[in-house]
Design an enzyme around this catalytic site. Structure first.
Site, PDB file in Angstrom:
ATOM      1  CE  LYS A  76      -2.906   2.545  11.578  1.00 26.02           C
ATOM      2  NZ  LYS A  76      -3.563   2.944  10.321  1.00 26.02           N
ATOM      3  CB  SER A 151      -0.951   2.264   7.340  1.00 25.38           C
ATOM      4  OG  SER A 151      -2.151   2.838   7.824  1.00 25.38           O
ATOM      5  CB  SER A 175      -4.866   2.382   6.188  1.00 21.93           C
ATOM      6  OG  SER A 175      -3.703   2.694   5.467  1.00 21.93           O
TER       7      SER A 175
HETATM    8  N1  GLN Z   1      -1.739   3.261   1.236  1.00 19.09           N
HETATM    9  C1  GLN Z   1      -2.210   4.616   1.290  1.00 19.09           C
HETATM   10  C2  GLN Z   1      -1.064   5.547   1.586  1.00 19.09           C
HETATM   11  O1  GLN Z   1       0.013   5.085   1.638  1.00 19.09           O
HETATM   12  C3  GLN Z   1      -3.300   4.757   2.304  1.00 19.09           C
HETATM   13  C4  GLN Z   1      -2.811   4.771   3.682  1.00 19.09           C
HETATM   14  C5  GLN Z   1      -3.888   4.967   4.695  1.00 19.09           C
HETATM   15  O2  GLN Z   1      -5.065   4.745   4.422  1.00 19.09           O
HETATM   16  N2  GLN Z   1      -3.494   5.401   5.873  1.00 19.09           N
HETATM   17  O3  GLN Z   1      -1.221   6.709   1.757  1.00 19.09           O
END
Ligand code: GLN
Length: 483
Positions: A76, A151, A175
């Protein structure tokens, strides 16, 4: 080869059925063919990847290979990797070539894995659909008109489309698990502190945790063996004995107590997801598990609490991107204040700015007690819910995401709808618990459904056992999108 498990790939490499250079090149060719459409990778660097593959082949020839030696793994783009462009999905870091390796990258390098490329992600990991990336949206390989989740959507799409053998993700509120669910792959967020955050660009430090994403629980165990471990450079890294996360994979599940929180099967869960998850629970009964009804009464507070705490931490973490210490600098500006303002205005996207503003607000004098402090107190209650639940069960199960993958653009201008994507995953981060998602069928429009498995602290080996036994009995994890 493309559908082989990591164990099978490792065996093929050790017995010289294939070389790491050949394997790496075949993935690079596949990426060249499919990435223009899927946009799963932000950066490829075939020269570095193939050099690592050659080194791996030499190590394999010497007979001192690790289980992951020579295996192409995608990273990532939140992990700093020496010599690699590391953007975190943001224009802010559009030209940042990292001078050092994150701990996770070092661990993979030491194992002799090949870094195949840096995967696309929501900007600074803020998002649930990959649509906030400065580098364009990622498409779901099961249906390119739909989102892959976020994400870690680039990673999830790359694993599902067989554009890598396995990959890494990070999970602050869901995410790893949510994109794994939406793309029909397996992903695990470890207990907070099990994997070092050193060199992982910070979003909300008390929640961020890196973990493996792959095609099966068995693969995840091998990846976690490489990723986990104490690192003194991260003050929240836990000093624990080294574990073999694959040690319990083959244990039978007789007598396993599975807790089903009633709050996870209430209003807001779409019918197709509920059906697939219920079928998975029925399969677990067949495997000898006992179902226990439980309650996590504060579940509905997890989203409001998260959207106070995560932006608060983000507003502090992102202050370093000011065009001086780090990040993009506006080409034209007046005085110093103007330079900061223009650099941040141009370098950050809308969602990141929204979080910085909320975070700054909840931490400001007069509001700190009303929001930040209250949220911290409720965070404690949410963690307590799980402690109480684990008196009655060994693992908790439910859906990972309330729906299957939605259409690109469908929730783009409604942040609250987007935030609800993480209703079942966020409490796990707030409590610091381990959670995973495995494929458990298909819902409407033949899109994959994920089953979430939540464990008690440090119960990763048991969760992987629970997932592996299901994967021996079913073949959802073996399905691949038609590309
Ligand atoms: N969707 C969540 C956010 O927007 C979690 C994102 C994540 O786990 N990095 O913060």
């Amino acid at each position: 080869m493309i559908n082989s498990s990591l164990t099978q790939l490792g065996a093929a490499l050790r017995t010289k059925k294939i070389s790491s250079v050949e394997l790496t090149q075949s993935y690079l060719d596949r990426i060249a063919r499919m990435n223009p459409e899927l946009n799963a990778y932000i950066t490829l660097n075939p020269e570095i990847s193939l050099a690592q593959a050659r080194a791996a082949d030499a190590r394999l020839a010497n007979g001192n290979a690790d289980p992951l030696t020579g295996i192409p793994v995608a990273q990532k783009d939140i992990f700093c990797a020496k010599g690699w462009l590391t953007t975190c999905g943001s224009k802010m870091l559009h030209n940042f070539v990292s001078p050092y390796d994150a701990h996770v990258i070092t661990q993979f390098n030491n194992a002799g894995a090949v870094n195949l490329g840096k995967t696309n992600m929501d900007e600074f990991a803020m998002g649930s659909s990959n649509e906030t990336s400065h580098y364009g949206t990622v498409k779901n390989p099961w249906d390119v008109s739909r989102v892959p989740g976020g994400s870690s959507g680039g990673t999830a799409a790359a694993v599902a489309a067989r554009l890598c053998a396995a990959a890494t993700g990070t999970d602050t509120g869901g995410s790893i698990r949510q994109p794994a669910a939406l793309c029909g792959i397996s992903g695990l967020k470890p207990t907070y502190g099990v994997v070092s955050r050193y060199g992982m660009i910070a979003f909300a430090s008390s929640l961020d945790q890196a973990g493996p994403m792959g095609r099966s629980a068995e693969d995840l165990a091998l990846l976690l063996n490489t990723m986990a471990g104490f690192d003194e450079r991260d003050s929240t890294s836990l000093q624990r004995e080294k574990e073999d996360y694959a040690r319990d994979l083959n244990k039978p599940l007789n007598g396993l107590r599975i807790g089903l929180p009633k709050e996870f099967f209430a209003e807001g869960l779409s019918g197709d997801v509920a059906k697939a998850v219920e079928a998975a629970i029925a399969e677990y009964r067949k495997l000898g598990a006992i179902i226990v009804d439980i309650s996590l009464p504060n579940t509905k507070l997890s989203i409001p609490v998260y959207y106070v705490l995560a932006p608060a931490e983000a507003s502090s973490n992102l202050s370093r991107f000011d065009g001086v210490r780090y990040g993009y600098r506006a080409p034209e500006y007046g005085d110093l204040a103007d330079m900061y303002e223009k650099s941040r205005a141009q370098g950050f996207g809308a969602e990141v700015k929204r979080r910085i503003m909320i975070g700054t607000y909840v931490l400001s004098h007069g509001y700190y007690d009303a929001y930040y402090l209250q949220a911290q107190k409720i965070r404690r209650l949410i963690a307590q819910d799980f402690t109480d639940a684990y008196k009655q069960c060994d693992v908790i199960m439910g859906p990972t995401s309330p729906s299957t993958a939605f259409k690109l653009g469908e929730k783009g201008d409604d942040p609250v709808q987007m935030y609800l994507s993480d209703i079942y995953t966020i409490a796990v981060n707030l409590a610091g618990l381990p959670g995973m998602s495995i494929p458990c069928g298909f819902g409407a429009n033949d899109m994959p459904v994920g089953l979430q498995i939540i464990g008690n602290y440090f119960d990763e080996a048991r969760m992987l056992n629970v997932a592996h036994q299901y994967q021996l009995a079913t073949d959802w994890h073996g399905r691949a999108p038609q590309l």
